[in-house]
Design a protein around this motif. Structure first.
Motif, PDB file in Angstrom:
ATOM      1  N   TYR A  28      -9.023 -16.791  19.046  1.00 28.44           N
ATOM      2  CA  TYR A  28      -9.211 -16.766  17.599  1.00 28.44           C
ATOM      3  C   TYR A  28      -7.899 -16.362  16.948  1.00 28.44           C
ATOM      4  CZ  TYR A  28     -10.385 -14.644  13.076  1.00 28.44           C
ATOM      5  OH  TYR A  28     -10.400 -14.293  11.744  1.00 28.44           O
ATOM      6  N   PHE A  44     -11.995  -9.921  24.412  1.00 30.95           N
ATOM      7  CA  PHE A  44     -13.449  -9.870  24.349  1.00 30.95           C
ATOM      8  C   PHE A  44     -14.000 -10.479  25.628  1.00 30.95           C
ATOM      9  CE2 PHE A  44     -17.621 -11.295  22.733  1.00 30.95           C
ATOM     10  CZ  PHE A  44     -18.059 -10.115  22.157  1.00 30.95           C
ATOM     11  N   MET A  55     -17.563 -16.447  22.202  1.00 28.88           N
ATOM     12  CA  MET A  55     -17.053 -16.307  20.839  1.00 28.88           C
ATOM     13  C   MET A  55     -17.985 -17.001  19.841  1.00 28.88           C
ATOM     14  SD  MET A  55     -13.349 -17.257  19.167  1.00 28.88           S
ATOM     15  CE  MET A  55     -12.471 -16.178  20.263  1.00 28.88           C
ATOM     16  N   THR A  58     -21.813 -15.479  19.822  1.00 23.88           N
ATOM     17  CA  THR A  58     -21.957 -14.210  19.093  1.00 23.88           C
ATOM     18  C   THR A  58     -21.402 -14.289  17.679  1.00 23.88           C
ATOM     19  OG1 THR A  58     -19.827 -13.415  19.905  1.00 23.88           O
ATOM     20  CG2 THR A  58     -21.786 -12.841  21.211  1.00 23.88           C
ATOM     21  N   ASN A  59     -20.828 -15.435  17.319  1.00 21.62           N
ATOM     22  CA  ASN A  59     -20.201 -15.627  16.008  1.00 21.62           C
ATOM     23  C   ASN A  59     -19.101 -14.613  15.733  1.00 21.62           C
ATOM     24  OD1 ASN A  59     -21.798 -17.873  15.210  1.00 21.62           O
ATOM     25  ND2 ASN A  59     -23.469 -16.474  14.759  1.00 21.62           N
ATOM     26  N   ILE A  60     -18.403 -14.179  16.779  1.00 23.04           N
ATOM     27  CA  ILE A  60     -17.364 -13.172  16.593  1.00 23.04           C
ATOM     28  C   ILE A  60     -16.237 -13.689  15.699  1.00 23.04           C
ATOM     29  CG2 ILE A  60     -16.041 -13.700  18.683  1.00 23.04           C
ATOM     30  CD1 ILE A  60     -15.598 -10.658  18.964  1.00 23.04           C
ATOM     31  N   ASN A  61     -15.938 -14.975  15.767  1.00 24.31           N
ATOM     32  CA  ASN A  61     -14.884 -15.527  14.919  1.00 24.31           C
ATOM     33  C   ASN A  61     -15.282 -15.476  13.444  1.00 24.31           C
ATOM     34  OD1 ASN A  61     -16.763 -17.506  15.902  1.00 24.31           O
ATOM     35  ND2 ASN A  61     -15.526 -19.103  14.971  1.00 24.31           N
ATOM     36  N   THR A  63     -17.562 -13.438  12.120  1.00 22.25           N
ATOM     37  CA  THR A  63     -17.654 -12.022  11.768  1.00 22.25           C
ATOM     38  C   THR A  63     -16.264 -11.453  11.494  1.00 22.25           C
ATOM     39  OG1 THR A  63     -19.660 -11.776  13.087  1.00 22.25           O
ATOM     40  CG2 THR A  63     -18.456  -9.756  12.548  1.00 22.25           C
ATOM     41  N   ALA A  64     -15.295 -11.801  12.342  1.00 29.22           N
ATOM     42  CA  ALA A  64     -13.921 -11.338  12.127  1.00 29.22           C
ATOM     43  C   ALA A  64     -13.397 -11.829  10.785  1.00 29.22           C
ATOM     44  CB  ALA A  64     -13.018 -11.794  13.267  1.00 29.22           C
ATOM     45  N   ILE A  78      -8.154 -12.628  18.798  1.00 28.62           N
ATOM     46  CA  ILE A  78      -9.233 -12.340  19.743  1.00 28.62           C
ATOM     47  C   ILE A  78      -9.163 -13.360  20.873  1.00 28.62           C
ATOM     48  CG2 ILE A  78     -11.719 -12.081  20.090  1.00 28.62           C
ATOM     49  CD1 ILE A  78     -11.929 -11.559  17.032  1.00 28.62           C
ATOM     50  N   CYS A  80     -10.924 -14.662  24.392  1.00 27.54           N
ATOM     51  CA  CYS A  80     -12.130 -14.655  25.224  1.00 27.54           C
ATOM     52  C   CYS A  80     -11.864 -15.496  26.469  1.00 27.54           C
ATOM     53  CB  CYS A  80     -13.318 -15.244  24.463  1.00 27.54           C
ATOM     54  SG  CYS A  80     -13.813 -14.318  23.017  1.00 27.54           S
TER      55      CYS A  80
END
Length: 102
Positions: A28, A44, A55, A58-61, A63-64, A78, A80
């Protein structure tokens, strides 16, 4: 200087000479990352049955993006990586072999 107007996720695929295998990861990059001299990096790591696609799962991108936009966190990279369940056995064996030839 070129500025990206949105964050992005890149897929990276390469061969690791140390691990003697193909490595895959998602990375990311926050909006405007080209304008930073350096950024903190979060590695991560997925669970035992996961992979580098965690990524998106979990929708981490996303969310970030939201947390950076709100100023709740600073921009960051980020990473992964895909990790297998080998626990690094091949890597440890290679280190031991290389160490014995020194």
């Amino acid at each position: 200087m070129v500025t990206s107007h949105q964050s992005r996720v890149e897929f990276i695929d390469f061969h690791s000479n140390i691990l003697e295998k193909r490595m895959v990861m998602t990375v990311y990059l926050p909006k405007g990352y080209e304008n930073f001299n350096s950024l903190p990096t979060l590695y991560f790591l997925h669970g035992r049955s996961g992979d580098e696609h965690i990524m998106f799962e979990t929708n981490i991108n996303t969310t970030a993006d939201k947390l950076i936009e709100k100023g709740e966190i600073e921009p960051l990279i980020i990473v992964c990586p895909r990790l297998e369940n080998s626990r690094g056995d091949k890597f440890i064996s290679r280190l031991q072999r290389d160490k014995s030839t020194c």
